[in-house]
Design an enzyme around this catalytic site. Structure first.
Site, mmCIF file in Angstrom:
data_model
loop_
_atom_site.group_PDB
_atom_site.id
_atom_site.type_symbol
_atom_site.label_atom_id
_atom_site.label_comp_id
_atom_site.label_asym_id
_atom_site.label_seq_id
_atom_site.Cartn_x
_atom_site.Cartn_y
_atom_site.Cartn_z
ATOM 1 N N SER A 123 -9.437 -54.142 35.392
ATOM 2 C CA SER A 123 -9.888 -55.483 35.041
ATOM 3 C C SER A 123 -10.826 -55.990 36.139
ATOM 4 O O SER A 123 -10.527 -55.882 37.326
ATOM 5 C CB SER A 123 -8.674 -56.422 34.927
ATOM 6 O OG SER A 123 -9.093 -57.739 34.676
ATOM 7 N N SER A 129 -7.839 -49.242 29.048
ATOM 8 C CA SER A 129 -7.323 -47.933 28.579
ATOM 9 C C SER A 129 -6.810 -47.109 29.759
ATOM 10 O O SER A 129 -7.440 -46.123 30.151
ATOM 11 C CB SER A 129 -8.394 -47.173 27.788
ATOM 12 O OG SER A 129 -9.656 -47.204 28.387
#
Length: 779
Positions: free
Chosen positions: A195, A267
């Site tokens: 992130s 992912s």
């Protein structure tokens, strides 16, 4: 060896000698004097039959005259066959392609179309198709062993009641419907990383860039998907796995429809990403995995949402990179650390990989395609020059060579060939695997005598004043249909239009071909330091750390109304989040070409009369305005002054698009457009404009291939008597404004008077006044 798989293919071609030569280069062995070629290894044997006339081929290669040979080759196809035939058009310099009839053939037959121009590309494409056919054969063999009559798909407990329906529309037909000229571009770009790594920034920028080129793309962002499709999923390991599985299936559907799907998901698990890759590879859809490897510390420093802080405080559980694992890809296709690699370079890296996989054209990453020779090429050209066929060019031809060689007309590799010329003339675009705006033909005229003398040449030396300027390679001659060219570019064929007059006086033939330019074009007029190439301007903007570039094209001296517009534009960009917007002050270059009468000239910088301001004076005035303005209105630290070298055509909105497209090569993303920037009086009625003054700016907001460029409106400024300064015109205070025309400005300068206070920076006026006084002295 008895268990070796044997794969047999047939190629229909109108040039068995060329295809045979290419197969031999790829290590296929010719069987005696027959047209059978074999290549084998321990696992398999490939046998290719080469002929002109046998039926139901696997591959068709049309290498000679398309209009004559292609219909005959297509006639051997079995219309009832459902298998796809690979059609390759090897278009050489003299070919003419009837695209309409070709598209009709595609719609009635199962054809996969590839259009190539280079012999090496042809060999590569043949091998690529053969390898793909081998994979298909292997899959058919496996499927035949374990084939179920009902074609049931084993998906869940009710697998016996679910049946897969196969579409009758091939990918090639979808590509045609999407305007991709038979080239299927469906693919998935999968960005993975922590992130804050920059995945979404890259994904949305890539989507914008691809769409701006007229190709379909769609971005699936991790956060966005959780608002809809996956809103019932949490962040447990099981839910993360299901999240990726669903997205992989959706991405495959997008790609199968011919759209580039760009996926930006954390992912975190390698197994899930490999599952997504296998899903695409099984469907023969290109899959590009991009590992956005930005370090954790950098990701945390960018965290505007405060998620990392909350995770470290224990307020968020299972946050990837803090208390949940992230498994970096073992073998990603691309690795990008956004703390080091700038956004534009990231996009180039991804497009280069897609070009390598034959999904996109490599021309998409040619921000600037320079055509200069290197030292070795220059030495060889100089040595060969005495023995080469030569063509003497005009000054305007030399200017276009400068434009081409410096990369302003990217992706053109030289003067337009007939296909490029027709695309430009009839569509206003070049279609080199994508849509590239190009509205002004860049062509090289020649006489019938020169055409007859040079038409068998493979290389032509282009000379100016008998000195070698460039080599034109693989020249292609085609008719210069002057009425058609003028009608389409200018909307008139009136010979009183200066550029039309020049076209009608030029040769009856056009020569297209690839250019290799000896060295940088210099005019030695004291202004070459301002003739910065697109690459030099890009570097200048990088040096001053510009995060936005807005361009302004001038044909007149700068007054305070202009500076007000540019100040306002810079503030507009700051208000929209840019930290360091930079102005490209970019007046048109100069070329004096006398026409119409002794009192009128075409000057590259605008339609002018003999008392208008020439380029050297304008540049001196611009410099004085920049360097000696006490108020620094233009912010000299954030302004780059340079000359745009393009010849002027006076083609109104058609030419305005060329001016805008060329500035995009410098990295400009914002463009200020004024009133009638490429127009002139109507040759048939001087009291009227030839083009609507507002159409230039309107057309730019709609033009194909210019989506990346944001058009900024030109606000009218006039002298405000109350404020004693230039101000934006307010109709409600009309009486306060004084519109100082160019004629009046020249009259004031000639008389030695001073303009109203606040009209122009004194240093700039001093340059202008001195010029007009010198004219009086000369008289």
């Amino acid at each position: 060896m008895s268990s070796m798989s044997v794969h047999q293919f047939r190629i229909n071609t109108d040039n068995t000698e060329l295809i045979g030569e290419l197969l031999r280069k790829e290590h296929f062995v010719q069987q005696n004097s027959s047209l059978t070629f074999t290549k084998q290894n321990l696992d398999q044997k490939i046998q290719i039959g080469l002929s002109y006339s046998f039926p139901s081929p696997s591959i068709i290669c049309c290498c000679s005259t398309i209009s004559t040979s292609l219909p005959q080759l297509l006639s051997y196809l079995d219309q009832s066959s459902s298998s796809i035939v690979n059609l390759i058009l090897f278009i050489q310099s003299s070919d003419t392609v009837e695209w309409n009839s070709l598209m009709n053939s595609l719609s009635t037959r199962n054809l996969s179309l590839s259009v190539l121009h280079d012999k090496d590309q042809l060999g590569t494409k043949l091998v690529e198709i053969i390898e793909a056919l081998i994979k298909q054969n292997q899959k058919k063999t496996i499927a035949s062993v374990d084939k179920q009559p009902t074609h049931a798909i084993h998906t869940s407990q009710n697998e016996r009641n679910i049946f897969y329906s196969v579409s009758k529309i091939t990918r090639e037909k979808r590509a045609v419907a999407l305007g991709q000229r038979g080239a299927f571009r469906g693919s998935t770009v999968w960005l993975t990383g922590l992130s804050g790594a920059g995945k979404s920034t890259i994904a949305f920028a890539l989507e914008e860039y691809i769409v701006s080129k007229g190709l379909p793309a769609y971005c699936l962002d991790g956060d966005n998907i959780r608002f809809g499709l996956n809103k019932n999923l949490g962040f447990s390991n099981e839910d993360r796995v299901e999240n990726i599985r669903r997205v992989a299936e959706v991405a495959k559907l997008f790609a199968d429809a011919g759209i580039m799907c760009i996926v930006a998901f954390i992912s975190p698990f390698e197994e899930d990403r490999e599952g997504a890759r296998k899903l695409h590879e099984d469907a023969e859809i290109p899959f590009i995995e991009v590992f956005v490897s930005t370090p954790l510390a950098v990701c945390e420093s960018r965290d505007k949402k405060g998620l990392y802080e909350k995770a470290r405080k224990g307020m968020i559980k299972g946050f990837t990179g803090i208390d949940a694992p992230y498994q970096p890809p073992a073998h990603p296709d691309i690795v990008i650390d956004t703390s080091i690699v700038p956004l534009d370079r990231s996009i180039e890296m991804i497009i280069a990989k897609l070009a390598e996989r034959n999904v996109l054209s490599s021309t998409l990453i040619m921000a600037v395609n320079e055509l200069f020779m290197d030292e070795q090429m220059r030495a060889r050209a100089t040595e060969e020059f005495p023995n080469l066929d030569k063509l003497e060019i005009t000054e305007i031809d030399l200017q276009w060579i400068q434009v081409l060689s410096e990369g302003w007309a990217t992706p053109l590799s030289g003067f337009m060939r007939e296909t490029e010329y027709l695309q430009c003339l009839h569509f206003g675009c070049l279609m080199k695997g994508h849509t590239e705006n190009q509205t002004i033909p860049i062509v090289l005229p020649c006489t019938t005598e020169d055409k007859e003398r040079l038409q068998s040449s493979q290389i032509i030396a282009l000379c100016y004043n008998q000195k070698l300027v460039a080599l034109l390679k693989k020249p292609e001659f085609y008719a210069h249909r002057k009425e058609e060219r003028c009608a389409r570019v200018f909307g008139t064929t009136n010979i009183e239009h200066p550029h039309i007059k020049m076209i009608f006086e030029s040769g009856d033939w056009l020569i297209g071909g690839d250019l290799e330019v000896l060295e940088r074009i210099r005019w030695n007029d004291g202004l070459d330091e301002f003739r910065l190439t697109p690459n030099e301007l890009r570097q200048r903007f990088r040096d001053i750390k510009a995060d936005a570039v807005f361009a302004f094209q001038l044909r007149n001296p700068i007054h305070n109304g202009h500076s007000l517009l540019m100040q306002t534009t810079r503030q507009y960009l700051v208000d929209h989040g840019f930290k360091n917007p930079v102005l490209l002050l970019h007046p048109l270059g100069i070329l004096l070409h006398q026409c119409l009468s002794t009192a009128h000239f075409v000057i590259l910088g605008g339609w002018t009369k003999e008392d208008d301001v020439p380029l050297p004076v304008r540049m001196a005035q611009h410099q004085a305005f920049l360097n000696e303005d006490e108020n620094d209105r233009l912010d000299r630290s954030r302004t780059v002054l340079a000359i745009f070298p393009s010849p002027m055509s006076y083609a109104g909105p058609t030419e305005v698009q060329w001016h805008a497209k060329a500035r995009m090569c410098t990295g400009a993303t914002f463009y200020i457009v004024g009133r009638d920037p490429a127009g002139l009086p109507n040759p048939a009625d001087k009291s009227k404009d030839l083009y609507d003054p507002s159409h230039g700016s309107k057309v730019l907001t709609m033009a194909p291939g210019l989506n990346q460029l944001q058009i900024l409106p030109f606000k009218v400024a006039a002298y405000n008597r109350v404020l004693k300064d230039m101000a934006f015109y307010d109709p409600e205070k009309h009486d306060e404004f004084d519109f100082i025309s160019g004629t009046r400005m020249r009259k004031i300068a000639r008389s030695g008077e001073q303009p109203p206070e606040g009209f122009m920076v004194p240093a700039g006026w001093k340059v202008l006044s001195a010029y007009y006084k010198s004219l009086g002295t000369q008289s």
